[in-house]
Design a protein around this motif. Structure first.
Motif, PDB file in Angstrom:
ATOM      1  N   LEU A   1      -2.474 -13.029  -5.074  1.00 42.93           N
ATOM      2  CA  LEU A   1      -3.030 -11.688  -4.979  1.00 42.93           C
ATOM      3  C   LEU A   1      -1.943 -10.699  -4.596  1.00 42.93           C
ATOM      4  CD1 LEU A   1      -5.689  -9.999  -5.037  1.00 42.93           C
ATOM      5  CD2 LEU A   1      -5.766 -10.319  -2.561  1.00 42.93           C
ATOM      6  N   TYR A   2      -1.733  -9.711  -5.436  1.00 45.22           N
ATOM      7  CA  TYR A   2      -0.828  -8.611  -5.132  1.00 45.22           C
ATOM      8  C   TYR A   2      -1.674  -7.517  -4.507  1.00 45.22           C
ATOM      9  CZ  TYR A   2       2.809 -10.980  -7.700  1.00 45.22           C
ATOM     10  OH  TYR A   2       3.750 -11.893  -8.090  1.00 45.22           O
ATOM     11  N   GLN A   3      -1.261  -7.044  -3.338  1.00 41.47           N
ATOM     12  CA  GLN A   3      -2.105  -6.148  -2.567  1.00 41.47           C
ATOM     13  C   GLN A   3      -1.299  -5.282  -1.623  1.00 41.47           C
ATOM     14  OE1 GLN A   3      -2.974  -7.249   1.068  1.00 41.47           O
ATOM     15  NE2 GLN A   3      -1.137  -8.459   0.889  1.00 41.47           N
ATOM     16  N   PHE A   4      -1.973  -4.248  -1.094  1.00 39.28           N
ATOM     17  CA  PHE A   4      -1.460  -3.433   0.001  1.00 39.28           C
ATOM     18  C   PHE A   4      -2.293  -3.829   1.211  1.00 39.28           C
ATOM     19  CE2 PHE A   4      -0.453   0.479  -2.903  1.00 39.28           C
ATOM     20  CZ  PHE A   4       0.538  -0.238  -3.533  1.00 39.28           C
ATOM     21  N   ASN A   5      -1.677  -3.973   2.347  1.00 43.08           N
ATOM     22  CA  ASN A   5      -2.366  -4.463   3.538  1.00 43.08           C
ATOM     23  C   ASN A   5      -3.566  -3.615   3.941  1.00 43.08           C
ATOM     24  OD1 ASN A   5      -2.584  -6.395   5.600  1.00 43.08           O
ATOM     25  ND2 ASN A   5      -1.606  -5.006   7.039  1.00 43.08           N
ATOM     26  N   ALA A   6      -3.445  -2.288   3.927  1.00 39.46           N
ATOM     27  CA  ALA A   6      -4.507  -1.422   4.436  1.00 39.46           C
ATOM     28  C   ALA A   6      -5.391  -0.825   3.338  1.00 39.46           C
ATOM     29  CB  ALA A   6      -3.904  -0.291   5.273  1.00 39.46           C
ATOM     30  N   CYS A   7      -5.206  -1.212   2.100  1.00 42.15           N
ATOM     31  CA  CYS A   7      -6.029  -0.703   0.999  1.00 42.15           C
ATOM     32  C   CYS A   7      -7.458  -1.233   1.147  1.00 42.15           C
ATOM     33  CB  CYS A   7      -5.427  -1.164  -0.329  1.00 42.15           C
ATOM     34  SG  CYS A   7      -6.518  -1.011  -1.734  1.00 42.15           S
ATOM     35  N   PRO A   8      -8.457  -0.346   1.196  1.00 46.57           N
ATOM     36  CA  PRO A   8      -9.848  -0.809   1.371  1.00 46.57           C
ATOM     37  C   PRO A   8     -10.308  -1.782   0.285  1.00 46.57           C
ATOM     38  CG  PRO A   8      -9.717   1.573   1.601  1.00 46.57           C
ATOM     39  CD  PRO A   8      -8.375   1.109   1.137  1.00 46.57           C
ATOM     40  N   PHE A   9      -9.863  -1.584  -0.951  1.00 42.59           N
ATOM     41  CA  PHE A   9     -10.257  -2.487  -2.037  1.00 42.59           C
ATOM     42  C   PHE A   9      -9.588  -3.845  -1.887  1.00 42.59           C
ATOM     43  CE2 PHE A   9     -10.682   1.830  -3.681  1.00 42.59           C
ATOM     44  CZ  PHE A   9     -12.037   1.828  -3.978  1.00 42.59           C
ATOM     45  N   CYS A  10      -8.363  -3.846  -1.370  1.00 42.16           N
ATOM     46  CA  CYS A  10      -7.663  -5.102  -1.102  1.00 42.16           C
ATOM     47  C   CYS A  10      -8.316  -5.840   0.063  1.00 42.16           C
ATOM     48  CB  CYS A  10      -6.186  -4.834  -0.817  1.00 42.16           C
ATOM     49  SG  CYS A  10      -5.307  -4.084  -2.201  1.00 42.16           S
ATOM     50  N   VAL A  11      -8.723  -5.094   1.080  1.00 38.08           N
ATOM     51  CA  VAL A  11      -9.422  -5.689   2.223  1.00 38.08           C
ATOM     52  C   VAL A  11     -10.706  -6.355   1.739  1.00 38.08           C
ATOM     53  CG1 VAL A  11     -10.672  -5.173   4.363  1.00 38.08           C
ATOM     54  CG2 VAL A  11      -8.422  -4.159   3.959  1.00 38.08           C
TER      55      VAL A  11
ATOM     56  N   ASN B   1     -13.372 -19.296   1.495  1.00 42.15           N
ATOM     57  CA  ASN B   1     -12.420 -20.286   1.993  1.00 42.15           C
ATOM     58  C   ASN B   1     -11.471 -20.733   0.879  1.00 42.15           C
ATOM     59  OD1 ASN B   1     -11.160 -21.921   3.828  1.00 42.15           O
ATOM     60  ND2 ASN B   1     -12.847 -23.369   4.061  1.00 42.15           N
ATOM     61  N   VAL B   2     -10.896 -19.729   0.202  1.00 39.03           N
ATOM     62  CA  VAL B   2      -9.966 -19.964  -0.892  1.00 39.03           C
ATOM     63  C   VAL B   2      -8.577 -19.488  -0.457  1.00 39.03           C
ATOM     64  CG1 VAL B   2      -9.405 -19.455  -3.301  1.00 39.03           C
ATOM     65  CG2 VAL B   2     -11.802 -19.637  -2.593  1.00 39.03           C
ATOM     66  N   PRO B   3      -7.650 -20.415  -0.241  1.00 43.18           N
ATOM     67  CA  PRO B   3      -6.300 -20.013   0.164  1.00 43.18           C
ATOM     68  C   PRO B   3      -5.487 -19.540  -1.043  1.00 43.18           C
ATOM     69  CG  PRO B   3      -6.435 -22.393   0.037  1.00 43.18           C
ATOM     70  CD  PRO B   3      -7.807 -21.862  -0.290  1.00 43.18           C
ATOM     71  N   VAL B   4      -5.127 -18.281  -1.026  1.00 44.49           N
ATOM     72  CA  VAL B   4      -4.378 -17.680  -2.130  1.00 44.49           C
ATOM     73  C   VAL B   4      -3.116 -17.041  -1.561  1.00 44.49           C
ATOM     74  CG1 VAL B   4      -4.436 -15.811  -3.836  1.00 44.49           C
ATOM     75  CG2 VAL B   4      -6.422 -17.272  -3.553  1.00 44.49           C
ATOM     76  N   ALA B   5      -2.014 -17.199  -2.270  1.00 40.50           N
ATOM     77  CA  ALA B   5      -0.762 -16.566  -1.854  1.00 40.50           C
ATOM     78  C   ALA B   5      -0.918 -15.053  -1.952  1.00 40.50           C
ATOM     79  CB  ALA B   5       0.380 -17.043  -2.741  1.00 40.50           C
ATOM     80  N   LEU B   6      -0.549 -14.347  -0.880  1.00 39.13           N
ATOM     81  CA  LEU B   6      -0.627 -12.890  -0.852  1.00 39.13           C
ATOM     82  C   LEU B   6       0.770 -12.309  -1.034  1.00 39.13           C
ATOM     83  CD1 LEU B   6      -3.029 -12.373   2.191  1.00 39.13           C
ATOM     84  CD2 LEU B   6      -3.613 -12.435  -0.237  1.00 39.13           C
ATOM     85  N   HIS B   7       0.852 -11.272  -1.868  1.00 38.39           N
ATOM     86  CA  HIS B   7       2.115 -10.578  -2.109  1.00 38.39           C
ATOM     87  C   HIS B   7       1.928  -9.114  -1.742  1.00 38.39           C
ATOM     88  CE1 HIS B   7       3.872 -13.995  -4.213  1.00 38.39           C
ATOM     89  NE2 HIS B   7       2.683 -14.167  -4.779  1.00 38.39           N
ATOM     90  N   ASP B   8       2.798  -8.611  -0.886  1.00 40.14           N
ATOM     91  CA  ASP B   8       2.726  -7.224  -0.420  1.00 40.14           C
ATOM     92  C   ASP B   8       3.471  -6.320  -1.384  1.00 40.14           C
ATOM     93  OD1 ASP B   8       2.715  -4.820   0.895  1.00 40.14           O
ATOM     94  OD2 ASP B   8       3.466  -5.604   2.798  1.00 40.14           O
ATOM     95  N   ALA B   9       2.732  -5.676  -2.274  1.00 40.75           N
ATOM     96  CA  ALA B   9       3.340  -4.828  -3.297  1.00 40.75           C
ATOM     97  C   ALA B   9       3.721  -3.454  -2.766  1.00 40.75           C
ATOM     98  CB  ALA B   9       2.393  -4.683  -4.483  1.00 40.75           C
ATOM     99  N   LYS B  10       3.440  -3.198  -1.506  1.00 45.51           N
ATOM    100  CA  LYS B  10       3.823  -1.912  -0.915  1.00 45.51           C
ATOM    101  C   LYS B  10       5.153  -2.020  -0.178  1.00 45.51           C
ATOM    102  CE  LYS B  10       2.175   1.878   1.905  1.00 45.51           C
ATOM    103  NZ  LYS B  10       1.063   2.426   2.646  1.00 45.51           N
ATOM    104  N   ASN B  11       5.303  -3.049   0.633  1.00 51.63           N
ATOM    105  CA  ASN B  11       6.471  -3.171   1.493  1.00 51.63           C
ATOM    106  C   ASN B  11       7.528  -4.146   1.001  1.00 51.63           C
ATOM    107  OD1 ASN B  11       5.467  -1.318   3.481  1.00 51.63           O
ATOM    108  ND2 ASN B  11       4.028  -2.906   4.084  1.00 51.63           N
ATOM    109  N   ASN B  12       7.216  -4.918  -0.040  1.00 50.54           N
ATOM    110  CA  ASN B  12       8.171  -5.877  -0.570  1.00 50.54           C
ATOM    111  C   ASN B  12       8.569  -5.428  -1.979  1.00 50.54           C
ATOM    112  OD1 ASN B  12       9.225  -8.169  -2.044  1.00 50.54           O
ATOM    113  ND2 ASN B  12       8.517  -9.443  -0.342  1.00 50.54           N
ATOM    114  N   GLU B  13       9.783  -4.951  -2.113  1.00 53.84           N
ATOM    115  CA  GLU B  13      10.242  -4.388  -3.387  1.00 53.84           C
ATOM    116  C   GLU B  13      10.206  -5.415  -4.513  1.00 53.84           C
ATOM    117  OE1 GLU B  13      11.006  -1.665  -6.029  1.00 53.84           O
ATOM    118  OE2 GLU B  13      10.707  -1.172  -3.923  1.00 53.84           O
ATOM    119  N   GLN B  14      10.522  -6.662  -4.219  1.00 56.24           N
ATOM    120  CA  GLN B  14      10.511  -7.704  -5.247  1.00 56.24           C
ATOM    121  C   GLN B  14       9.088  -7.928  -5.764  1.00 56.24           C
ATOM    122  OE1 GLN B  14      12.241 -11.410  -4.032  1.00 56.24           O
ATOM    123  NE2 GLN B  14      11.922 -12.364  -6.023  1.00 56.24           N
TER     124      GLN B  14
END
Length: 123
Positions: free
Chosen positions: A45-55, A65-78
């Protein structure tokens, strides 16, 4: 300056609200949970931490109870660049699904939540 401070403050409030009202995780047998975890290895999941839709989307992942890798598309340039280059746009939340040798980029929280419920709620 004031608008940015307000936005940051509201974002922190959204995160805190999510934390104190987070739903309980779905209970499964160890075998069923292992199957879910194996199936979820192909999701991220590519997301922003405080985005209401991402929340909202993360709450569904937590509830199911689904463990999914989270990617911070706001603070992580890669992560941001990967989302743009491979997904086609910087829009969150975005679920990356890798199945049968092909990658699908799913946008829109409602579509993602419907997909997660169809795929994992019955397990």
């Amino acid at each position: 300056m004031f608008i940015k401070a307000l936005r940051v403050g509201l974002g922190q409030l959204v995160i805190f609200g999510d934390f104190i009202t987070r739903p309980a995780k779905k209970k499964r047998t160890p075998e069923a949970q292992a199957a879910v975890e194996q199936s979820a290895k192909n999701l991220s999941l590519y997301q922003f931490n405080a985005c209401p839709f991402c929340v909202k989307t993360r709450r569904t992942l937590h509830k199911l109870n689904v463990p999914v890798a989270l990617h911070d598309a706001k603070n992580n340039e890669q992560d941001r660049q990967t989302l743009l280059d491979q997904g086609g746009k910087i829009k969150v939340p975005c679920l990356r699904i890798e199945e049968d040798g092909k990658t699908t980029w799913m946008y829109e929280s409602k579509v993602i939540i419907d997909y997660l419920n169809q795929r994992f709620a019955a397990i």
